[in-house]
Design an enzyme around this catalytic site. Structure first.
Site, PDB file in Angstrom:
ATOM      1  N   SER A 101       0.798  -1.041  -0.037  1.00 31.94           N
ATOM      2  CA  SER A 101      -0.086  -0.049  -0.089  1.00 31.94           C
ATOM      3  C   SER A 101       0.910   1.283   0.028  1.00 31.94           C
ATOM      4  O   SER A 101       1.903   1.347   0.627  1.00 31.94           O
ATOM      5  CB  SER A 101      -0.892  -0.105   1.177  1.00 31.94           C
ATOM      6  OG  SER A 101      -1.438   1.374   1.398  1.00 31.94           O
TER       7      SER A 101
ATOM      8  N   TYR B 145      -2.105  -0.278  10.035  1.00 29.52           N
ATOM      9  CA  TYR B 145      -2.541  -0.780   8.862  1.00 29.52           C
ATOM     10  C   TYR B 145      -1.025  -0.762   8.019  1.00 29.52           C
ATOM     11  O   TYR B 145      -0.578  -1.762   7.220  1.00 29.52           O
ATOM     12  CB  TYR B 145      -3.605  -0.067   8.122  1.00 29.52           C
ATOM     13  CG  TYR B 145      -3.655  -0.571   6.495  1.00 29.52           C
ATOM     14  CD1 TYR B 145      -4.233  -1.706   6.133  1.00 29.52           C
ATOM     15  CD2 TYR B 145      -3.408   0.432   5.518  1.00 29.52           C
ATOM     16  CE1 TYR B 145      -4.018  -2.171   4.899  1.00 29.52           C
ATOM     17  CE2 TYR B 145      -3.467  -0.022   4.159  1.00 29.52           C
ATOM     18  CZ  TYR B 145      -4.080  -1.156   3.920  1.00 29.52           C
ATOM     19  OH  TYR B 145      -3.940  -1.523   2.515  1.00 29.52           O
TER      20      TYR B 145
END
Length: 346
Positions: A138, A163
């Protein structure tokens, strides 16, 4: 483009984790349309509307060359059974607990799904001699880095959400397996993906839904955020071009300079982003234009875990597979709005 570049091989068997998810669905459908054999796995969790996941699944389940298993990546025994039964050539790991903000209030879920689940994928890929593991990372791994555009050759040791930390961990775990077991791994840092069948917790979906239902939208950082919004078809095209082009050891890798984007192991990282940041207010105005309706706006400060700007350097993607994402937000939002109206019968 690499001199040894290979086109998609539809004789191979591809396993896609998170096949009922946003990117997993679009990738599976593209592979099936190309005549590939696809095994899809997904746990169909309720992080967002399960009916949306089932509707996606209904579309790809119609293909003869698609086989689906409802499984959680933490279930290593079930995962091994699938690999024993099928000669899987290439794995694309898109299953993960998504969401920056959700990770702040629900940290445990991220460790189980994104760390334990990913370890199980690495283990089966290693033991069953998979040719190439491609996995979702990501843009959030860039964290506190403010050198623009974000390059895979930059240091990413300062994440600002759990995350992001789990995604950085995936890259480190993959490198270890590439080094120890010669498993070719490719990590893909996706930049703000949007488009038809998108996730309901993402900005485009949230904004469209709120505007259509006369509810206010939350505009964080007072609309001054910039995002490298990347249309789903561009993401899928980038993945497809990389599938049959596993990384090789970089024989010129310098242990002193230690470039993070490549390695002496068969390991590589790529950004897949539009390479053109757009201010949030412009994004909102484009949604308003395609809906023919103005949003009620609630201006708020930057949230914990969020970064003010993302901007992808995609030079490596262009150099290696000859592809640069370029779908404009005008075209991409138009297609999403068209899908939204049809799906929800607006």
């Amino acid at each position: 483009m690499r001199s040894d570049y290979k086109e998609l091989d539809n004789e191979k068997i591809y396993l896609v984790t998170g096949a009922a998810g946003f990117i997993g669905f679009h990738l599976s459908k593209r592979l099936l349309d190309e005549g590939c054999h696809v095994i899809g796995i997904d746990n169909l969790n309720d992080y967002y509307d399960v009916n949306l996941k089932k509707a996606r699944l209904e579309i790809i389940n119609k293909y003869d060359k698609f086989k689906f298993f409802k499984i959680d990546l933490q279930d290593k025994e079930f995962l091994e059974e699938i690999f024993k039964e099928h000669k899987i050539d290439i794995v694309v790991n898109l299953a993960a607990q998504a969401g920056v903000r959700y990770s702040i209030t629900n940290p445990d879920v991220y460790i189980q799904s994104n760390i334990v689940g990913f370890l199980n994928i690495l283990e089966v890929c290693r033991h069953y001699k998979v040719e190439h593991l491609v996995y979702a990372s990501s843009s959030s791994v860039y964290g506190m880095n403010e050198v623009m555009p974000f390059s895979v050759h930059h240091n990413v040791d300062h994440p600002i959400s759990l995350y992001a930390a789990t995604k950085k961990s995936n890259e480190l775990m993959a490198h270890t397996y590439s080094h120890l077991y010669n498993l070719p791994t490719t990590g893909l840092r996706f930049f703000t993906v949007y488009g038809p069948w998108g996730r309901p917790d993402m900005a485009l979906f949230l904004f469209t839904d709120a505007i259509m239902n006369d509810k206010p939208i939350k505009v964080f950082n007072h609309g001054k955020m910039k995002r490298d919004f990347t249309y789903i078809d561009d993401i899928v095209e980038g993945i497809v071009r990389l599938l049959n082009n596993p990384p090789k050891e970089n024989k010129e890798w310098d242990k002193i300079k230690a470039d993070p984007g490549t390695s002496s192991a068969p390991y590589k990282i790529y950004n897949i982003g539009n390479n053109k940041p757009v201010e949030l207010m412009e994004y909102i105005q484009t949604i308003e234009k395609h809906l023919g309706k103005e949003a009620k706006k609630e201006y708020l400060p930057l949230q914990d875990g969020d970064v003010p700007m993302t901007y992808a350097d995609v030079d490596d993607l262009i150099d290696d597979v000859g592809f640069k994402p370029d779908t404009s937000i005008n075209e991409g939002i138009s297609k999403f709005v068209e899908w939204y109206k049809e799906y929800y019968e607006v």
